[in-house]
Design a protein around this motif. Structure first.
Motif, PDB file in Angstrom:
ATOM      1  N   GLU A   1       0.830  -1.208   0.000  1.00 45.48           N
ATOM      2  CA  GLU A   1       0.000   0.000   0.000  1.00 45.48           C
ATOM      3  C   GLU A   1       0.864   1.257   0.000  1.00 45.48           C
ATOM      4  O   GLU A   1       0.595   2.212  -0.746  1.00 45.48           O
ATOM      5  N   GLN A   2       1.918   1.283   0.813  1.00 45.79           N
ATOM      6  CA  GLN A   2       2.809   2.445   0.823  1.00 45.79           C
ATOM      7  C   GLN A   2       3.508   2.589  -0.524  1.00 45.79           C
ATOM      8  O   GLN A   2       3.682   3.713  -1.019  1.00 45.79           O
ATOM      9  N   CYS A   3       3.888   1.478  -1.124  1.00 48.93           N
ATOM     10  CA  CYS A   3       4.530   1.521  -2.430  1.00 48.93           C
ATOM     11  C   CYS A   3       3.592   2.133  -3.473  1.00 48.93           C
ATOM     12  O   CYS A   3       4.009   2.961  -4.285  1.00 48.93           O
ATOM     13  N   ALA A   4       2.325   1.733  -3.436  1.00 51.63           N
ATOM     14  CA  ALA A   4       1.356   2.277  -4.388  1.00 51.63           C
ATOM     15  C   ALA A   4       1.177   3.781  -4.198  1.00 51.63           C
ATOM     16  O   ALA A   4       1.095   4.543  -5.167  1.00 51.63           O
ATOM     17  N   ASN A   5       1.125   4.227  -2.953  1.00 53.57           N
ATOM     18  CA  ASN A   5       0.984   5.661  -2.679  1.00 53.57           C
ATOM     19  C   ASN A   5       2.194   6.443  -3.159  1.00 53.57           C
ATOM     20  O   ASN A   5       2.062   7.546  -3.719  1.00 53.57           O
ATOM     21  N   ASN A   6       3.379   5.888  -2.951  1.00 56.77           N
ATOM     22  CA  ASN A   6       4.592   6.581  -3.397  1.00 56.77           C
ATOM     23  C   ASN A   6       4.721   6.591  -4.918  1.00 56.77           C
ATOM     24  O   ASN A   6       5.271   7.537  -5.490  1.00 56.77           O
TER      25      ASN A   6
ATOM     26  N   VAL B   1      12.260   8.248  -0.804  1.00 54.42           N
ATOM     27  CA  VAL B   1      11.458   7.347   0.027  1.00 54.42           C
ATOM     28  C   VAL B   1      11.611   5.927  -0.500  1.00 54.42           C
ATOM     29  O   VAL B   1      11.959   5.708  -1.660  1.00 54.42           O
ATOM     30  N   PHE B   2      11.345   4.953   0.362  1.00 49.04           N
ATOM     31  CA  PHE B   2      11.533   3.559  -0.034  1.00 49.04           C
ATOM     32  C   PHE B   2      10.630   2.654   0.794  1.00 49.04           C
ATOM     33  O   PHE B   2      10.048   3.064   1.807  1.00 49.04           O
ATOM     34  N   GLU B   3      10.522   1.419   0.351  1.00 52.55           N
ATOM     35  CA  GLU B   3       9.937   0.332   1.129  1.00 52.55           C
ATOM     36  C   GLU B   3      10.932  -0.825   1.116  1.00 52.55           C
ATOM     37  O   GLU B   3      11.537  -1.114   0.084  1.00 52.55           O
ATOM     38  N   ARG B   4      11.082  -1.454   2.260  1.00 56.12           N
ATOM     39  CA  ARG B   4      11.938  -2.640   2.330  1.00 56.12           C
ATOM     40  C   ARG B   4      11.203  -3.734   3.087  1.00 56.12           C
ATOM     41  O   ARG B   4      10.714  -3.521   4.184  1.00 56.12           O
ATOM     42  N   TYR B   5      11.112  -4.898   2.466  1.00 57.87           N
ATOM     43  CA  TYR B   5      10.582  -6.083   3.136  1.00 57.87           C
ATOM     44  C   TYR B   5      11.674  -7.148   3.069  1.00 57.87           C
ATOM     45  O   TYR B   5      11.915  -7.728   2.021  1.00 57.87           O
ATOM     46  N   ALA B   6      12.378  -7.337   4.188  1.00 58.94           N
ATOM     47  CA  ALA B   6      13.571  -8.189   4.225  1.00 58.94           C
ATOM     48  C   ALA B   6      14.562  -7.651   3.189  1.00 58.94           C
ATOM     49  O   ALA B   6      14.967  -6.498   3.281  1.00 58.94           O
ATOM     50  N   ASP B   7      14.919  -8.452   2.171  1.00 60.77           N
ATOM     51  CA  ASP B   7      15.883  -7.976   1.179  1.00 60.77           C
ATOM     52  C   ASP B   7      15.214  -7.496  -0.106  1.00 60.77           C
ATOM     53  O   ASP B   7      15.905  -7.255  -1.108  1.00 60.77           O
ATOM     54  N   ASP B   8      13.902  -7.345  -0.110  1.00 58.04           N
ATOM     55  CA  ASP B   8      13.183  -6.755  -1.252  1.00 58.04           C
ATOM     56  C   ASP B   8      13.064  -5.251  -1.027  1.00 58.04           C
ATOM     57  O   ASP B   8      12.411  -4.814  -0.075  1.00 58.04           O
ATOM     58  N   ILE B   9      13.675  -4.456  -1.924  1.00 56.01           N
ATOM     59  CA  ILE B   9      13.765  -3.012  -1.717  1.00 56.01           C
ATOM     60  C   ILE B   9      13.249  -2.270  -2.948  1.00 56.01           C
ATOM     61  O   ILE B   9      13.622  -2.587  -4.073  1.00 56.01           O
ATOM     62  N   ILE B  10      12.397  -1.283  -2.702  1.00 54.19           N
ATOM     63  CA  ILE B  10      11.897  -0.393  -3.746  1.00 54.19           C
ATOM     64  C   ILE B  10      12.226   1.047  -3.339  1.00 54.19           C
ATOM     65  O   ILE B  10      11.840   1.484  -2.248  1.00 54.19           O
ATOM     66  N   ILE B  11      12.941   1.775  -4.202  1.00 54.83           N
ATOM     67  CA  ILE B  11      13.260   3.189  -3.957  1.00 54.83           C
ATOM     68  C   ILE B  11      12.483   4.035  -4.964  1.00 54.83           C
ATOM     69  O   ILE B  11      12.479   3.734  -6.168  1.00 54.83           O
ATOM     70  N   HIS B  12      11.844   5.104  -4.492  1.00 57.38           N
ATOM     71  CA  HIS B  12      11.062   5.988  -5.360  1.00 57.38           C
ATOM     72  C   HIS B  12      11.835   7.278  -5.613  1.00 57.38           C
ATOM     73  O   HIS B  12      12.344   7.908  -4.669  1.00 57.38           O
ATOM     74  N   THR B  13      11.918   7.657  -6.879  1.00 55.62           N
ATOM     75  CA  THR B  13      12.661   8.866  -7.254  1.00 55.62           C
ATOM     76  C   THR B  13      11.805   9.729  -8.180  1.00 55.62           C
ATOM     77  O   THR B  13      10.730   9.321  -8.608  1.00 55.62           O
ATOM     78  N   ARG B  14      12.339  10.927  -8.511  1.00 50.24           N
ATOM     79  CA  ARG B  14      11.572  11.887  -9.316  1.00 50.24           C
ATOM     80  C   ARG B  14      12.087  12.049 -10.744  1.00 50.24           C
ATOM     81  O   ARG B  14      11.491  12.772 -11.540  1.00 50.24           O
ATOM     82  N   SER B  15      13.199  11.384 -11.082  1.00 55.71           N
ATOM     83  CA  SER B  15      13.734  11.512 -12.432  1.00 55.71           C
ATOM     84  C   SER B  15      14.635  10.335 -12.734  1.00 55.71           C
ATOM     85  O   SER B  15      15.087   9.618 -11.830  1.00 55.71           O
TER      86      SER B  15
ATOM     87  N   PHE C   1      -1.389   3.836 -11.078  1.00 52.36           N
ATOM     88  CA  PHE C   1      -0.301   2.847 -11.105  1.00 52.36           C
ATOM     89  C   PHE C   1      -0.496   1.960  -9.886  1.00 52.36           C
ATOM     90  O   PHE C   1      -0.027   2.254  -8.788  1.00 52.36           O
ATOM     91  N   ARG C   2      -1.235   0.861 -10.062  1.00 52.67           N
ATOM     92  CA  ARG C   2      -1.728   0.085  -8.932  1.00 52.67           C
ATOM     93  C   ARG C   2      -1.257  -1.371  -9.000  1.00 52.67           C
ATOM     94  O   ARG C   2      -0.913  -1.886 -10.065  1.00 52.67           O
ATOM     95  N   PRO C   3      -1.275  -2.052  -7.864  1.00 52.46           N
ATOM     96  CA  PRO C   3      -0.844  -3.457  -7.819  1.00 52.46           C
ATOM     97  C   PRO C   3      -2.002  -4.432  -8.010  1.00 52.46           C
ATOM     98  O   PRO C   3      -3.158  -4.123  -7.722  1.00 52.46           O
ATOM     99  N   SER C   4      -1.661  -5.609  -8.494  1.00 46.16           N
ATOM    100  CA  SER C   4      -2.572  -6.762  -8.469  1.00 46.16           C
ATOM    101  C   SER C   4      -1.704  -8.015  -8.532  1.00 46.16           C
ATOM    102  O   SER C   4      -0.496  -7.930  -8.760  1.00 46.16           O
ATOM    103  N   ILE C   5      -2.312  -9.158  -8.346  1.00 41.39           N
ATOM    104  CA  ILE C   5      -1.558 -10.416  -8.323  1.00 41.39           C
ATOM    105  C   ILE C   5      -0.679 -10.539  -9.564  1.00 41.39           C
ATOM    106  O   ILE C   5      -1.107 -10.260 -10.682  1.00 41.39           O
TER     107      ILE C   5
END
Length: 416
Positions: free
Chosen positions: A125-130, A224-238, A310-314
């Motif tokens: 959910e945080q990833c989708a918001n970012n 900003v980022f999300e990390r779940y164990a070693d799965d990491i997503i970083i959000h940037t502007r360019s 830009f939303r998630p699904s299975i």
């Protein structure tokens, strides 16, 4: 209580061991190299738990080897797990519980993996918001993270966190515990922490908090980022900012004997709609995170106003994994059982799939449940010896009309 009142030198109480045992026996049933099961310990807890407490409190406990078990990954490869014995799981939980109380308040709020009050859905959910606010994502994949944790650096980080001798002593021993391979041979481990251990997720979080979370907060706090164990997503502007932080992360990981997986690490353009696609066509416009695929999708508000998001699904990988489970069950061969038996046997799995993957865009699970319905129709055909699938589908539709809640997914409208 099953323990005596002997005085020991290490500050581990019999209440801690008993509480950990109660938590462990609610978990998985897999046995370690000693083949001791939960049922065996429950039958005579003093036989197993008293010696454990005795050794833990005297500092003489040494963990037995972990049993190697291989499970298939989504890409056709295998992942090695290290399965501790039941008694060792209790010992690990004693230290994990104590260590977690020390480190949990220091963890970054964007770290979601294996933490109390945090979940995979929260990370998604945080990833989708970012993704809504920032149009670029750096999808980080660390190559063989659990297998390449440097023991010396791990212990150095732990010593910065606590000076409790028993925690440091046993964590070091668990890191170095050998692995018993599937052929029975034993192999010493000079690096890494076995996936499957009770304390391994916490040690991984501590390690990556030092390597990534606190470093990002100190030097790159505008991202900003999300990390779940070693799965990491970083959000940037360019794109420039994405390439900058990717290079910084790559160099940071090298300092801790880690490296990026070049095939899976990528920069993604995640603007809500491809109509304003500003990047070259070789830049991906989707990515997977925790079993969900993020990509541009049509959405609607309660007032039925349509818009792009830009939303998630299975993910397709998750769908293939579930279809593999359905195929392996081979329910079409259960012709000696009635339909209620099928429904009861499948209910926990179906409910689990819906509760996890159905959290975001439940309708995208239609292919999964269409395949399951085909299996049910095939069972009906075999059970009642019908000539064609048309007859079996006709009978299934009549069952649905009369008993629409027989299967869990039927309750959610997946009836075709």
């Amino acid at each position: 209580m099953i323990f005596g009142l002997e005085t020991k030198t290490q500050p581990i109480s019999k209440e801690q061991v008993w509480a950990s045992w109660k938590r462990i026996k609610k978990g998985g049933e897999g046995v370690g190299v000693d083949n001791v099961s939960i049922a065996m310990i429950e039958k005579n807890p003093r036989k197993y738990l008293y010696p454990l407490w005795n050794r833990l409190t005297s500092g003489s406990y040494f963990p037995p080897p972990v049993r190697e078990a291989k499970i298939p990954k989504g890409d056709g490869k295998e992942r090695s797990l290290g399965i501790p014995t039941m008694i060792d799981r209790v010992a690990q939980d004693v230290i994990r519980e104590e260590l977690e109380k020390i480190v949990e308040p220091t963890f970054h709020p964007s770290s979601f993996g294996y933490r109390p009050g945090k979940s995979q859905h929260g990370a998604v959910e945080q990833c989708a918001n970012n993704c809504w606010e920032r149009w670029y994502v750096v999808d980080i994949d660390i190559k063989g993270f659990f297998d390449h944790i440097n023991h010396e650096q791990m212990m150095r980080i732990l010593r910065k966190i606590t000076d409790k001798r028993h925690i440091l002593l046993y964590c070091e021993r668990w890191l170095k515990a050998p692995v018993q391979m599937e052929d029975g041979t034993k192999m010493e481990r000079k690096e890494g922490s076995p996936q499957g251990g009770v304390i391994s997720p916490l040690l991984a979080n501590i390690f990556l908090h030092e390597v990534f979370d606190s470093w990002m907060q100190q030097y790159h706090s505008i991202m900003v980022f999300e990390r779940y164990a070693d799965d990491i997503i970083i959000h940037t502007r360019s794109m420039e900012q994405s390439e900058f932080i990717l290079d910084k992360v790559r160099n940071r990981l090298k300092q801790y004997s880690l490296e990026l997986n070049k095939e899976k690490t990528k920069i993604v353009y995640c603007y809500r709609t491809a109509r304003f696609y500003k990047e070259s066509k070789d830049v991906p416009v989707s990515f997977d995170f925790l079993g969900f695929t993020f990509k541009p999708r049509k959405c609607s508000r309660t007032d039925e106003q349509r818009f792009w998001g830009f939303r998630p699904s299975i993910s397709m990988k998750s769908q293939k994994r579930i279809l593999g489970v359905i195929k392996k069950l081979a329910i079409h061969k259960w012709i000696n059982k009635d339909i209620q038996f099928l429904a009861n046997a499948l209910a926990p799995k179906i409910r689990g799939w819906i509760n996890y993957y159905g959290k975001f865009r439940l309708s995208e699970m239609q292919p999964v449940f269409r395949a399951l319905n085909k299996r049910i129709a095939r069972w009906i055909r075999n059970k009642y010896r019908l000539k064609t699938y048309g007859h079996s589908y006709g009978l299934m539709k009549r069952i649905i009309a009369s008993y629409p809640n027989t299967f869990v997914h039927w309750e959610y409208g997946f009836r075709s």
